[in-house]
Write an enzyme that holds these catalytic residues in place. Structure first.
Site, short mmCIF file in Angstrom:
data_model
loop_
_atom_site.label_atom_id
_atom_site.label_comp_id
_atom_site.label_asym_id
_atom_site.label_seq_id
_atom_site.Cartn_x
_atom_site.Cartn_y
_atom_site.Cartn_z
N SER A 106 -32.08 5.28 23.03
CA SER A 106 -33.13 6.30 22.91
C SER A 106 -33.00 7.39 23.97
CB SER A 106 -34.50 5.63 22.99
OG SER A 106 -34.60 4.84 24.15
N VAL A 147 -30.87 11.25 24.81
CA VAL A 147 -30.78 12.50 24.04
C VAL A 147 -29.96 12.31 22.77
CG1 VAL A 147 -28.77 13.33 25.41
CG2 VAL A 147 -30.20 14.98 24.21
N ALA A 148 -28.90 11.48 22.84
CA ALA A 148 -28.02 11.31 21.68
C ALA A 148 -28.73 10.55 20.56
CB ALA A 148 -26.74 10.58 22.11
N LYS A 204 -32.91 -0.87 24.55
CA LYS A 204 -32.84 -2.12 25.32
C LYS A 204 -34.02 -2.35 26.26
CE LYS A 204 -29.25 -2.21 28.57
NZ LYS A 204 -27.91 -2.63 28.99
N THR A 221 -30.75 9.97 30.33
CA THR A 221 -31.28 11.28 29.93
C THR A 221 -32.44 11.73 30.83
OG1 THR A 221 -30.52 11.03 27.68
CG2 THR A 221 -32.34 12.58 28.03
N ALA A 259 -31.57 13.34 34.21
CA ALA A 259 -30.73 14.55 34.32
C ALA A 259 -31.47 15.62 35.12
CB ALA A 259 -30.35 15.06 32.95
N GLN A 260 -30.75 16.22 36.04
CA GLN A 260 -31.38 17.18 36.96
C GLN A 260 -30.99 18.61 36.61
OE1 GLN A 260 -30.34 16.04 40.99
NE2 GLN A 260 -31.86 14.40 41.01
N GLY A 304 -29.28 20.51 34.35
CA GLY A 304 -29.72 21.17 33.14
C GLY A 304 -28.80 21.02 31.95
N GLU A 321 -23.51 25.84 37.93
CA GLU A 321 -23.08 24.58 38.54
C GLU A 321 -21.56 24.61 38.65
OE1 GLU A 321 -25.48 20.82 37.57
OE2 GLU A 321 -25.57 21.98 35.74
N HIS A 334 -19.77 11.81 40.92
CA HIS A 334 -20.52 13.01 41.31
C HIS A 334 -20.34 13.18 42.82
CE1 HIS A 334 -23.58 16.02 41.83
NE2 HIS A 334 -23.76 16.08 40.53
N HIS A 390 -20.70 8.48 38.14
CA HIS A 390 -21.75 9.29 37.51
C HIS A 390 -21.63 9.37 36.00
CE1 HIS A 390 -24.65 12.55 37.20
NE2 HIS A 390 -23.75 13.35 36.65
#
Ligand code: FAD
Ligand code: SIN
Length: 535
Positions: A21, A23-24, A44, A52, A55-56, A58, A123, A244, A352
């Protein structure tokens, strides 16, 4: 191969099963409803768990004045270091802007500039300001909120929380016709059950928990990649684990999910320094602190090694209104005793993002009929050897839309599950930390034949720690184990350095390696490898 699990005690049916559940999964489920298909969404933990919501920075999309999909494509290809699939990148960047508009139409609210336009930031690896963000640095939370609200309003999507997908079920034809799952629920749907459907979409996110330190939440144990492997699907590019560069350094003994300091902080002017105050990214790449993230992570790693320090520093003290622009990061820094407006932030790389995963075509089909994969679980080829920042949420939006269209056009009849042959296996949850430390030690930012071989040996020893007691922790660790083996095998194969795969014994890229490592795993647990030349 299958995971050892109890005999299913109940059955549920829908046209399509979506696992996950984020974004995908949410995007796929919502788009399937446009074709009036019934959807069972299993997830799960709680419905908003997953990467999701964390996420910072964008979502990247060519929406700004003067920006074009073509320029977004160029930046994506450069970051991908020669291994991107051009057609997948083309789909991502050309269909991206429309997918973002659709997300906005579904209710997602992005930050605006003083003139009322959507504010765009930059970024690493982007030569344009093209990152939409929400709540400053809470983009994922807003994306998740908007999509969840839409899902919850739709009666045609049934959601089962605390439902861990274990393995797929196949019909006589070999086509996937459902899954086995374990639910911590109430009433009849409790324990191990079966969910049957005409197509199954895996959207289980990343596998960051394979490593000791990661930005990923605890649910990111790569279950979907592992269950696809067991189902006979091919996986690709799994050696390309993105580290990251700027994860808040706290203490090496603290494992699991670590707080991220978004690249957008560097996009707004912060820069890296070593313990002598030197700006070590200058002169290393034309984009200096905003070079693609593999390059920055490697330079940080070198500084830490050369100077024998556990971290480097991020100087964000020059950013005006830090607390307003980056409220999440500001409070996580404060919670760890650092005031980023006055003090340097200690940062080091952590695992990451999985640039590879289950090999899929341009409509998300895996190499097993009836099985689709979407989002971080999938390898569309759009990221190549290193994902460009903020292309991941975008990929979930774009490919979730494509998958749902393909399923709607190609719905077969429901098949009954055939009786499966093959071995069951399950490992002892107690091996988890040793596995994670071995992966961080030998298959981390920098690898070599020796370090990878040592890690493989440790993994092989851990593989003898079987369990006969099916439970969530045992299923997860068995999945982590399979993925750890896959990553190490692939990293050993690739005798070059490219993107986020850095081999100290093969420090340069080689044209011979302009191909991806594709792996599969048969019913008896035997691995196979083939190579696919990148289109
Ligand atoms: P997820 O959002 O991780 O969702 C996976 C879902 O699958 C979850 O619901 C999980 O509970 C469920 N699941 C897992 N296993 C099972 C199972 N066995 N059975 C049932 N359900 C299961 N990307 C960007 O583009 N921009 C950013 O700014 C950005 N910032 C990031 C910051 C952080 C801290 C992190 C961790 C990632 C960031 N990323 C960013 C990457 C991006 O967030 C993820 O790649 C993306 O959200 C993945 O979406 P997904 O839907 O594939 O998976
Ligand atoms: C970040 O905000 O730095 C993470 C962005 C991403 O992973 O795409």
């Amino acid at each position: 191969m299958k995971l050892l699990a109890g005999i299913p005690g109940w059955t549920v049916k829908a046209d399509v099963i979506v696992i996950g559940s984020g974004v995908a999964g949410l995007t796929t489920a919502l788009n399937l409803r446009a074709s009036n298909l019934s959807v069972l969404l299993v997830t799960k933990a709680r419905i908003d768990e997953g990467s999701t919501k964390w996420a910072q920075g964008g979502i990247a999309a060519a929406l700004g004045p003067g920006d074009t999909p073509d320029q977004h494509q160029k930046d994506t290809l450069i970051a991908g270091a020669g291994l991107c699939d051009l057609s997948a990148v083309d789909v991502l960047v050309t269909e991206g802007p429309e997918a973002v508009r659709k997300l906005i139409a579904r209710g997602a609210v992005f930050d605006k500039s003083d003139t009322g336009e959507i504010a765009l930031t930059r970024e690493g690896g982007h030569l344009r300001n093209r990152i939409l963000h929400a709540g400053g640095d809470a983009t994922g939370a807003e994306v998740s909120r908007a999509l969840l609200a839409a899902v919850q309003e739709d009666n045609g999507i049934e959601v089962i929380e605390n439902a861990l997908a274990i393995d797929v079920l196949k019909g006589k034809s070999g086509r996937v016709c459902g899954i086995t799952l374990h639910v911590i629920g109430e009433g009849s749907r409790d324990g191990v059950g079966r969910a049957l459907a005409r197509a199954v979409v895996i959207a289980t996110g990343g596998l960051g928990q394979v490593y000791a330190q990661t930005t990923n939440p605890s649910v990111s144990t790569g279950d979907g990649v592992a269950l696809s492997l067991r189902a006979g699907a091919e996986i690709a590019d799994v050696e390309f684990i993105q580290f990251h560069p700027t994860v808040l350094w706290r203490d090496e003994s603290l494992g699991g999910q670590q707080p991220l300091i978004s690249e957008a902080v560097r996009g707004e002017g912060a820069f890296l320094v070593n313990d002598k105050g030197e700006r070590f990214m200058q002169g290393k790449h034309p984009q200096a602190d905003l070079a693609p993230r593999d390059i920055v992570a490697i330079e940080i790693f070198k500084q830490m090694k050369e100077r024998n320090t556990p971290h480097v520093w991020l100087d964000a003290t020059g950013i005006k209104d830090f607390a307003e622009r980056f409220p999440t990061i500001y409070s996580s820094c404060l919670a760890n005793g650092i005031n980023p407006t006055k003090q340097l932030i200690p940062v080091s790389p952590a695992s990451h993002y999985a640039s590879g995963g289950v090999l899929v075509d341009l409509v998300g089909r895996t190499t097993v009929a009836g099985l689709y994969a979407c989002g971080e679980t999938a390898c569309t080829g759009a990221h190549g050897a290193n994902r460009l920042a903020s292309n991941s949420l975008l990929e979930g939006l774009v490919f979730g839309t494509r998958i749902s269209a393909d399923i709607a056009q190609n719905m077969p009849e429901q098949e009954e599950p055939a009786i499966e042959t093959g071995n069951d296996f399950l490992l002892d949850p107690a091996i988890k930390l040793t596995l994670q430390l071995a992966m961080s030690q030998g298959a981390g930012v920098m690898r070599s034949k020796n370090s990878l071989s040592e890690t493989l040996l440790t993994l092989q020893q851990l593989g003898s720690h079987e369990s006969h007691d099916p439970c969530i922790e045992a299923w997860e660790v068995s999945n982590l184990y399979l993925l750890a083996i896959a990553i190490v095998r692939s990293a050993l194969e690739r005798t070059e350095s490219r993107g986020s795969h850095w081999r100290s014994d093969f420090p340069d890229p080689s044209d011979e390696w302009l191909k991806r490592v594709v792996q599969s795993y048969d019913k008896l647990g035997k691995w196979s490898t083939r190579y696919e030349v990148v289109k």
